[in-house]
Design an enzyme around this catalytic site. Sequence first.
Site, short mmCIF file in Angstrom:
data_model
loop_
_atom_site.label_atom_id
_atom_site.label_comp_id
_atom_site.label_asym_id
_atom_site.label_seq_id
_atom_site.Cartn_x
_atom_site.Cartn_y
_atom_site.Cartn_z
CE LYS A 1 11.08 -2.77 -6.71
NZ LYS A 1 11.73 -3.80 -7.54
CD GLU B 1 16.06 -13.08 -10.06
OE1 GLU B 1 15.49 -13.70 -9.15
OE2 GLU B 1 15.71 -11.94 -10.41
CD GLU C 1 8.83 -11.13 -10.13
OE1 GLU C 1 8.47 -10.39 -9.23
OE2 GLU C 1 9.99 -11.12 -10.60
NE ARG D 1 4.77 1.52 -1.29
CZ ARG D 1 5.70 1.50 -0.35
NH1 ARG D 1 6.84 2.08 -0.57
NH2 ARG D 1 5.47 0.90 0.79
CB CYS E 1 -0.87 0.02 1.24
SG CYS E 1 -1.87 -1.44 1.42
CG HIS F 1 16.65 -37.78 -9.75
ND1 HIS F 1 16.96 -39.09 -9.49
CD2 HIS F 1 17.83 -37.16 -9.99
CE1 HIS F 1 18.28 -39.26 -9.55
NE2 HIS F 1 18.83 -38.08 -9.85
CG ASN G 1 0.91 1.83 3.71
OD1 ASN G 1 -0.23 1.98 3.26
ND2 ASN G 1 1.99 2.31 3.12
N GLY G 2 0.10 -1.67 6.53
CA GLY G 2 0.47 -2.62 7.57
C GLY G 2 -0.70 -3.55 7.86
CD1 TRP H 1 -0.82 -5.33 -4.05
CD2 TRP H 1 -0.64 -6.37 -2.08
NE1 TRP H 1 -0.39 -6.60 -4.28
CE2 TRP H 1 -0.27 -7.27 -3.10
CE3 TRP H 1 -0.60 -6.81 -0.76
CZ2 TRP H 1 0.13 -8.57 -2.85
CZ3 TRP H 1 -0.20 -8.11 -0.50
CH2 TRP H 1 0.17 -8.97 -1.53
CE LYS I 1 12.70 -10.66 -11.96
NZ LYS I 1 13.44 -10.76 -10.77
O1 M6R Z 1 12.70 -5.71 -1.16
P1 M6R Z 1 13.13 -7.15 -1.07
O2 M6R Z 1 14.39 -7.44 -1.78
O3 M6R Z 1 13.15 -7.66 0.33
O4 M6R Z 1 11.96 -7.96 -1.81
C1 M6R Z 1 11.95 -9.35 -1.82
C2 M6R Z 1 10.99 -9.89 -2.84
O5 M6R Z 1 9.68 -9.48 -2.56
C3 M6R Z 1 11.34 -9.42 -4.27
O6 M6R Z 1 12.65 -9.76 -4.60
C4 M6R Z 1 10.38 -10.06 -5.29
O7 M6R Z 1 10.60 -11.43 -5.36
C5 M6R Z 1 10.55 -9.37 -6.64
N1 M6R Z 1 9.28 -9.07 -7.19
C6 M6R Z 1 11.30 -10.20 -7.62
O8 M6R Z 1 11.38 -9.64 -8.87
#
Ligand code: M6R
Length: 613
Positions: free
Chosen positions: A608, A486, A493, A27, A2, A509, A102-103, A76, A490
């Site tokens: 984010k 990684e 996402e 975010r 948020c 396996h 937020n929270g 969010w 990507k």
């Molecule tokens: O801000 P942070 O690095 O702690 O965030 C961790 C994850 O939420 C963040 O890396 C998330 O996986 C990304 N969307 C990846 O692209």
Amino acid sequence: MCGIVGYAGFREAYDVLLEGLKALEYRGCDSAGIAMINKEQGCLEVAKVAGMASLLEQRTRGKLSRSNLGLGHSRWATHGRPSDKNAHPHVSCCHTIALIHNGIIENYRVLRAALEKEGHRFLSQTDTEVLVHLVEKYYRGDLLEAVREATDRVEGSYAIAVVCSNEPQRIICARKDSPLIIGLGQGENFVASDFAALLPYTRRTYILEDGEFVSLSPESVEVFDRGGNKIVKEIYEVEWDIAAAEKGGYPHFMLKEIMEQPQAVRDTLRRRIDLEAGRVLLPELDLTAEEARRISKIYIIACGTSSHAGYVGKYALERLASLPVEVDPASEFRYRDPLLDQNHLAIVISQSGETADTLEALRLCKEKGIRVLAITNAIGSSAAREADRTLLTFAGPEIAVASTKAYLTQLILLYLLALYLGQLRGTVTREQGAELVRGLNGLPDQLVKILTPECLTELKEIAVALAHWDSIFYIGRNLDYATALEGSLKLKEVSYIHAEAYPAGELKHGPLALITGGMPVVALATQEKVLEKTLSNIQEIRAREGAVFLVASEEFVGIERQADWVFHIPRVHQLLTPVPAILPLQLIAYYTGLARECPVDKPRNLAKSVTVE
Ligand code: M6R
């Protein structure tokens, strides 16, 4: 997650709030709302929608009264689906108090039941709404006092901003475990959850600490502790400007941030390597050789992409510093019983420095007396403030939800750290150290070679070929497995294709059962010592008519014949290959997302900064 923005000053609050909400949308946002104090009548006006700030603007521009003070929120959803009613601001029964949050309020059920018994009417399914009713309950003419009493009753995390039409010249803010920043202007002041909303107006800020309360008006900002004592805050001047948080001619932040990586790596290395001496310098660590030698084990704790950086860090630390390393997702670490002792070191990695699980893991380590080192991109973030030591990545603001340049700079810091510990512990020789320092220094130029128009066109073609598949495997061995993790995240996402990373040796396996005609597999081959093994795995896939897209180091000649398509990465030190190898995978994800018409900068359901558990 948020986003919060609040304004008190001489401008049209509506414009500042809407611009702020748009800047915060990266975010993660599924609903948006504003509350302003009507200038003429002094009453509250509230507007909320399920949707982004642009929809709120469509519905409200020109329809609200003029105002110089108000609050804006991008939500969010956690408790209650995205809807107009669940959007913030929430308003008290008597319609005089509005609040954004937020929270997560963990004891909201108990509080809500009690408040309902007392006659408060709830309109939403959110946890947040209890806060505004609590403030209403304790309001006796002083909003600051009411907010203090209300927050005394809640358990959980919060960054809040509150206005009351009886006190039309001030905003009250408070924080606990969720970031909140005050922006300082001339005749105007701001509050926001993130610098991005403040930068068009000011770079002078206060970063609030847990337990601090603020009374903010156009002319003044007063900060108090929980006991009501005034606090003198230090001004933090933001170094980056608004241009850094804008697209700068690129169609998407993700592409801009991928292209910025050579510079981000340069910035992160600056002043941390001594080329002549062949040594790494990390004075921020303030660590003696004796202390370094006493470390007996390292835990790397992080979430998502940051935890993938952690896997690369594990290889580097084990090899260079000769230390056993465990990597844990923070959400798992905090609920297991790790056998910690005083000679262990915890490294938490977080781009934002505000990820809830990572912060809780950090706190757990500190409670157990373990020293914590934070690697973060956010100066002044909770991770940076709470850890014993901090190493900053200098990636600049990362706006796209999918992390790219933050990941790469995390890798750089982990290499630097591994080498530095190796130097102090005497586990790397002078020659090995000097070779790696040269290798690190040369990385930006090697990355530039991958970001040429020709390479981008080639990767785009591959992306178009991948775009119509529902499922893709990523495989690699050793460091290449970390990169595969990684790369597959990507793709998931930003293109919504199911992608799964496997250690190449694990294929037979189980997953090999899924390889049938044309099924795409992205393979990595950058590690000489396992090259032949990886190539065998690739042949097993091709024998079952899987299509292999291979990312390989350019020094492996003749490898072209082994796959359906090969992308060469420039030659770098064997330990450093994850740095160039991730670039083609980021670009494949980006172009595949585009080919599937996905909102690459703001994937659905993602945020984010994940500031709730
Ligand atoms: O801000 P942070 O690095 O702690 O965030 C961790 C994850 O939420 C963040 O890396 C998330 O996986 C990304 N969307 C990846 O692209």
